[in-house]
Design an enzyme around this catalytic site. Structure first.
Site, short mmCIF file in Angstrom:
data_model
loop_
_atom_site.label_atom_id
_atom_site.label_comp_id
_atom_site.label_asym_id
_atom_site.label_seq_id
_atom_site.Cartn_x
_atom_site.Cartn_y
_atom_site.Cartn_z
CB SER A 258 -0.94 0.01 1.21
OG SER A 258 -0.20 -0.06 2.42
CG ASP B 166 -3.80 5.85 6.69
OD1 ASP B 166 -2.61 5.61 7.02
OD2 ASP B 166 -4.34 5.32 5.70
CG HIS C 18 -0.70 4.10 4.45
ND1 HIS C 18 -1.96 3.72 4.85
CD2 HIS C 18 -0.17 3.04 3.80
CE1 HIS C 18 -2.19 2.47 4.45
NE2 HIS C 18 -1.11 2.04 3.82
#
Length: 369
Positions: free
Chosen positions: A35, A325, A328
């Site tokens: 991600s 978040d 990340h």
């Protein structure tokens, strides 16, 4: 006789066109990751539970709408590619991708939740593990070879840059997660050895497929991400998790060095930004931040809220937060990480024109509606 001359002229024109097309192949990058590098693959996996498909993801990128990046702006790979004059590769599952797009821009196979190990991230239901990403890359090679011929394709893939950036999920969504067998089957050292053995096979396969210039991004202080902090009783960094990251980086650096020496014409480099990220987290104000322990996008007291959603509230100034978040980094933090990695690499600008970034500078957050 006239027909023969006409036919010969046509053949020459066709051959010239093919040669021009092949000669025009520029250096692009192929990205394999999780991600931290995903640019939209998971958004197109219908059963994936790891998707960046809702506002406020992408708020500081292009038109401000979600684009598959798990951050408010650019990824580390975006920034490094920009600095090297490389085009930004689209997601493998982007419907606009065809052979011409690949030849001009490369591809990103990165997938949220992915790991070095196939069993990593199974709770996300659907994702591309590193093995699967390499398998997809092999399919890409077949398409390109059919388009421009094997000789030109081999040169294209040999000249390209390869980025491999994953490993954190193997810990956070595998080894440190008690529902996985690996969490009780291995010691920390044993698990890292398993990762290195698997990674060596994967990188060796990439070399066999043409990868000669490759960057592997190391892990940051995983124990300091908001998700890990909120799971501790004190809210402090989890040092056991950080030590796993440092041990992984040490083993990974040694592996990349060994492969560079043993594989023909290989320049495999390890991009380590652990120390600078640790310094940013411990002394955020010295780097222009005012928060390094909680996410910019959150549901207030409801922690951990694993993803950013339209119901989340945003910090006033996103450029002042290290984390976007629970997991990340923000665009600003990614820029610091990218600069640190670039300072340690020996690659240089590879294309004649520099790609124009499509990210807007972080600004005041709009009010959620």
């Amino acid at each position: 006789m006239e027909v023969s001359k006409t036919m010969m002229a046509m053949v020459i024109l066709v051959l010239f066109g093919l040669m021009t097309e092949q000669a025009s192949c520029k250096v692009v990058q192929f990205i394999f990751g999780d991600s931290l590098s995903d640019v939209g693959n998971n958004n197109r996996l219908p059963r994936s539970l790891a998707r960046a498909s809702l506002p406020w993801y992408g708020i500081d990128f292009g038109n401000g709408m979600p684009n598959g990046r798990f951050t408010n702006g650019r990824t580390v790979a975006d920034i490094i590619g920009d600095k090297m004059g490389l085009p930004r590769p689209p997601a493998f599952l982007d419907p606009s991708v065809d052979e011409d797009v690949i030849l001009q821009n490369g591809l990103s196979y990165a997938s949220g939740g992915a790991g070095i190990l196939n069993e990593t991230g199974q709770l996300f239901v659907q994702k591309f593990s590193l093995d699967k990403q390499i398998e997809l890359f092999q399919g890409t090679q077949a398409l390109v070879k059919k388009k421009i011929g094997e000789k030109a394709a081999n040169k294209f893939f040999t000249d390209s840059l390869y980025v491999v950036a994953l490993g954190s999920n193997d810990f956070i969504n595998n080894y440190l997660f008690p529902v996985y067998a690996d969490s009780w089957k291995y010691t920390g050292a044993g698990f890292i050895n398993l990762l290195m053995t698997t990674l060596e096979q994967q990188l060796t396969l990439l070399h066999r497929l043409g990868a000669r210039q490759l960057i592997f991004f190391g892990l940051g202080p995983m124990g300091c991400i908001p998700l890990q902090r909120v799971l501790s009783t004190s809210g402090a960094c989890q040092e056991k998790t950080n030590q796993l990251a440092k041990d992984f980086n040490k083993a990974g650096s040694q592996l990349l060095l060994r492969l560079s020496k043993s594989l023909p014409n290989a320049s495999f480099q390890f991009g380590d930004a652990y120390d600078v990220v640790e310094n940013v987290i411990s002394d955020p104000t010295n780097h222009g931040f005012n928060n390094s322990d909680s996410p910019c996008c959150s549901l207030g007291r409801i922690r951990p809220a694993l993803t950013c959603t339209p119901a989340s509230s945003l910090c006033k100034d996103r450029s002042k937060y290290v984390f976007w978040d629970e997991y990340h980094p923000s665009d600003k933090a990614n820029e610091i990480i990218a600069n640190e990695i670039m300072s340690k690499l020996t690659f240089f600008s590879v294309n004649s024109t520099t790609h124009t970034p499509s990210v807007l500078p972080p600004a005041l957050a709009p009010s959620p509606v």
